[in-house]
Design a protein around this motif. Structure first.
Motif, PDB file in Angstrom:
ATOM      1  N   ASP A  26       0.839  -1.195   0.000  1.00 13.47           N
ATOM      2  CA  ASP A  26       0.000   0.000   0.000  1.00 13.47           C
ATOM      3  C   ASP A  26       0.880   1.253   0.000  1.00 13.47           C
ATOM      4  N   PRO A  27       0.696   2.168  -0.955  1.00 13.83           N
ATOM      5  CA  PRO A  27       1.592   3.336  -1.054  1.00 13.83           C
ATOM      6  C   PRO A  27       1.337   4.397   0.009  1.00 13.83           C
ATOM      7  N   ILE A  28       0.207   4.304   0.710  1.00 15.59           N
ATOM      8  CA  ILE A  28      -0.123   5.327   1.712  1.00 15.59           C
ATOM      9  C   ILE A  28       0.061   4.796   3.119  1.00 15.59           C
ATOM     10  N   PHE A  29      -0.569   3.671   3.415  1.00 13.48           N
ATOM     11  CA  PHE A  29      -0.609   3.196   4.792  1.00 13.48           C
ATOM     12  C   PHE A  29       0.704   2.583   5.267  1.00 13.48           C
ATOM     13  N   ASN A  30       1.655   2.393   4.379  1.00  8.95           N
ATOM     14  CA  ASN A  30       2.955   1.869   4.791  1.00  8.95           C
ATOM     15  C   ASN A  30       3.974   2.963   5.069  1.00  8.95           C
ATOM     16  N   MET A  31       3.593   4.215   4.898  1.00 11.51           N
ATOM     17  CA  MET A  31       4.479   5.333   5.215  1.00 11.51           C
ATOM     18  C   MET A  31       4.143   5.842   6.612  1.00 11.51           C
ATOM     19  N   VAL A  32       4.952   5.456   7.590  1.00 12.49           N
ATOM     20  CA  VAL A  32       4.656   5.771   8.985  1.00 12.49           C
ATOM     21  C   VAL A  32       4.630   7.282   9.224  1.00 12.49           C
ATOM     22  N   TRP A  33       5.490   8.010   8.545  1.00 12.58           N
ATOM     23  CA  TRP A  33       5.605   9.443   8.785  1.00 12.58           C
ATOM     24  C   TRP A  33       4.360  10.211   8.354  1.00 12.58           C
ATOM     25  N   ILE A  34       3.501   9.572   7.532  1.00 10.86           N
ATOM     26  CA  ILE A  34       2.354  10.303   7.005  1.00 10.86           C
ATOM     27  C   ILE A  34       1.208  10.388   8.003  1.00 10.86           C
ATOM     28  N   PHE A  35       1.184   9.506   9.015  1.00 13.00           N
ATOM     29  CA  PHE A  35       0.062   9.469   9.941  1.00 13.00           C
ATOM     30  C   PHE A  35      -0.080  10.746  10.770  1.00 13.00           C
ATOM     31  N   PRO A  36       1.008  11.330  11.297  1.00 11.41           N
ATOM     32  CA  PRO A  36       0.830  12.606  12.019  1.00 11.41           C
ATOM     33  C   PRO A  36       0.246  13.705  11.139  1.00 11.41           C
ATOM     34  N   PHE A  37       0.633  13.720   9.855  1.00 15.35           N
ATOM     35  CA  PHE A  37       0.085  14.726   8.949  1.00 15.35           C
ATOM     36  C   PHE A  37      -1.405  14.495   8.712  1.00 15.35           C
ATOM     37  N   LEU A  38      -1.782  13.227   8.524  1.00 17.76           N
ATOM     38  CA  LEU A  38      -3.193  12.912   8.331  1.00 17.76           C
ATOM     39  C   LEU A  38      -3.997  13.202   9.595  1.00 17.76           C
ATOM     40  N   GLY A  39      -3.398  12.912  10.761  1.00 20.85           N
ATOM     41  CA  GLY A  39      -4.094  13.196  12.022  1.00 20.85           C
ATOM     42  C   GLY A  39      -4.397  14.666  12.178  1.00 20.85           C
ATOM     43  N   ARG A  40      -3.451  15.530  11.832  1.00 20.38           N
ATOM     44  CA  ARG A  40      -3.695  16.977  11.921  1.00 20.38           C
ATOM     45  C   ARG A  40      -4.761  17.414  10.927  1.00 20.38           C
ATOM     46  N   ASP A  41      -4.730  16.828   9.716  1.00 22.17           N
ATOM     47  CA  ASP A  41      -5.723  17.193   8.706  1.00 22.17           C
ATOM     48  C   ASP A  41      -7.131  16.767   9.124  1.00 22.17           C
ATOM     49  N   LEU A  42      -7.236  15.632   9.811  1.00 25.12           N
ATOM     50  CA  LEU A  42      -8.550  15.165  10.239  1.00 25.12           C
ATOM     51  C   LEU A  42      -9.175  16.084  11.278  1.00 25.12           C
ATOM     52  N   LEU A  43      -8.372  16.880  11.971  1.00 27.12           N
ATOM     53  CA  LEU A  43      -8.892  17.778  13.006  1.00 27.12           C
ATOM     54  C   LEU A  43      -9.011  19.215  12.528  1.00 27.12           C
ATOM     55  N   ARG A  44      -8.699  19.474  11.280  1.00 23.30           N
ATOM     56  CA  ARG A  44      -8.886  20.828  10.755  1.00 23.30           C
ATOM     57  C   ARG A  44     -10.372  21.133  10.678  1.00 23.30           C
ATOM     58  N   LEU A  45     -10.752  22.315  11.121  1.00 22.69           N
ATOM     59  CA  LEU A  45     -12.166  22.676  11.193  1.00 22.69           C
ATOM     60  C   LEU A  45     -12.838  22.606   9.822  1.00 22.69           C
ATOM     61  N   GLU A  46     -12.111  22.990   8.784  1.00 25.35           N
ATOM     62  CA  GLU A  46     -12.701  23.016   7.449  1.00 25.35           C
ATOM     63  C   GLU A  46     -12.790  21.632   6.812  1.00 25.35           C
ATOM     64  N   ASN A  47     -12.230  20.592   7.452  1.00 20.19           N
ATOM     65  CA  ASN A  47     -12.252  19.242   6.880  1.00 20.19           C
ATOM     66  C   ASN A  47     -13.260  18.323   7.557  1.00 20.19           C
ATOM     67  N   GLN A  48     -14.134  18.856   8.378  1.00 16.03           N
ATOM     68  CA  GLN A  48     -14.997  18.010   9.192  1.00 16.03           C
ATOM     69  C   GLN A  48     -16.161  17.412   8.407  1.00 16.03           C
ATOM     70  N   ILE A  49     -16.456  16.135   8.726  1.00 12.51           N
ATOM     71  CA  ILE A  49     -17.593  15.400   8.177  1.00 12.51           C
ATOM     72  C   ILE A  49     -18.526  15.090   9.335  1.00 12.51           C
ATOM     73  N   PRO A  50     -19.845  15.240   9.161  1.00 11.21           N
ATOM     74  CA  PRO A  50     -20.781  14.925  10.256  1.00 11.21           C
ATOM     75  C   PRO A  50     -20.510  13.543  10.837  1.00 11.21           C
ATOM     76  N   PHE A  51     -20.547  13.471  12.150  1.00  7.46           N
ATOM     77  CA  PHE A  51     -20.194  12.221  12.823  1.00  7.46           C
ATOM     78  C   PHE A  51     -21.171  11.104  12.474  1.00  7.46           C
ATOM     79  N   PHE A  52     -22.448  11.439  12.261  1.00  9.09           N
ATOM     80  CA  PHE A  52     -23.410  10.390  11.945  1.00  9.09           C
ATOM     81  C   PHE A  52     -23.113   9.746  10.591  1.00  9.09           C
TER      82      PHE A  52
END
Length: 316
Positions: A26-52
């Protein structure tokens, strides 16, 4: 678009926690360094998806996960973010059924102890609530700083001159989380402003780089964000032009008690005395030697004056 993004989030969380099969190429999930970047992006206010939406996608894709089918989405989310901001295991159990408006709101709510503290400020009729001085000034006024263990960084307490503040490691992820949490609380009026209050409180303590270094020395702040100047700049800007009701927040009584204690002249004089004479073994020994010398001088003077003050000479 929400379905596509939501499925990516579910897959990211599931593969990170090994509850879904992963491709070794997998070209994405095997790059360990990318997870902190994705974690920050998931908490950006403009990137939010309704929890339901996430909850619905999670329930409909449950059969695709190889293990952990009994784990709730809330536990998986907290476990995922635990890679970037480690917290006690009890947090996962306590907030295992928590729900929010979206990921940012969900993660923010997991820091608020249930039920949220609702205390009326202890303030006199003629007294005004004020922000507290910086950490160095409070230390000079006799207030002791002590790191506190707990499940949340919001559990700040002041008692008998000791300000207990939970330890926090400041890095890129934590700063992004605080920044977006404050932004969310400013945009949504029907939520408790705990993160805004915490940001204001820390902004008061860290007024300049020396304050940041002082809190690091007290083991309250662990700085992985940059220099002391960077940390000071972040907290000073975090609370800038932010709506904050000092009379209606969960730390109102802390603001009142800290200000009342720091304005007590006796506490200030005692702190100055300790800093002058008891801040090192050599200064303490010097003060003790001077006190003993003064005491011996007074005793010698007493024995010299006593016979001429109407008393009988000793030994007669």
């Amino acid at each position: 678009m929400m379905v596509l993004d939501g499925l990516f989030i579910i897959e990211l969380i599931s593969k990170t926690l090994s509850v879904a099969p992963s491709d070794p190429d997998d070209p994405i999930f095997n790059m360990v360094w990318i997870f902190p970047f994705l974690g920050r992006d998931l908490l950006r206010l403009e990137n939010q998806i309704p929890f339901f939406v996430l909850q619905t996608l999670f329930e409909n894709t449950r059969v695709t996960r190889s293990c952990g089918a009994d784990r709730s989405l809330a536990k998986l989310i907290l476990g995922f973010f635990n890679y970037m901001m480690e917290r006690p295991d009890g947090v996962l159990e306590r907030f295992g059924n928590l729900e929010g408006k979206h990921l940012l709101d969900f993660f923010r709510l997991s820091f608020i102890p249930p039920p949220p503290p609702q205390q009326k400020p202890r303030i006199g009729e003629d007294e005004l609530l004020e922000l507290i001085p910086s950490a160095k000034k409070l230390g000079a006024a006799g207030i002791e700083f002590k790191p506190k263990k707990g499940d949340t960084v919001l559990a700040i307490r002041f008692h008998n001159g000791v300000l207990e503040i939970p330890h926090i490691s400041i890095d890129d992820f934590v700063t992004a989380f605080l920044l977006n949490s404050v932004a969310f609380e400013q945009c949504y009026s029907h939520c408790p402003k705990h993160m805004t209050t915490y940001a204001t409180f820390m902004g008061c303590l860290i007024n300049n780089p020396s304050d940041a270094e002082f809190l690091c020395e007290q083991k309250i702040v662990e700085n992985y964000f940059g220099t002391a100047d960077d940390l000071t700049h972040f907290f000073n800007n975090l609370g800038k032009e932010v709506s904050f009701d000092i009379g209606n927040n969960y730390l109102s009584n802390v603001f009142v008690d800290v200000n009342e204690y720091s304005r007590n002249g006796w506490h200030v004089r005692w702190a100055e005395l300790k800093d002058t004479y008891f801040n090192s073994p050599w200064s303490f020994i010097s003060a003790l030697a001077a006190s003993i010398l003064l005491l011996l001088t007074m005793i010698q003077a007493f024995f010299a004056v006593y016979p001429f003050a109407g008393g009988k000479p000793f030994g007669s």
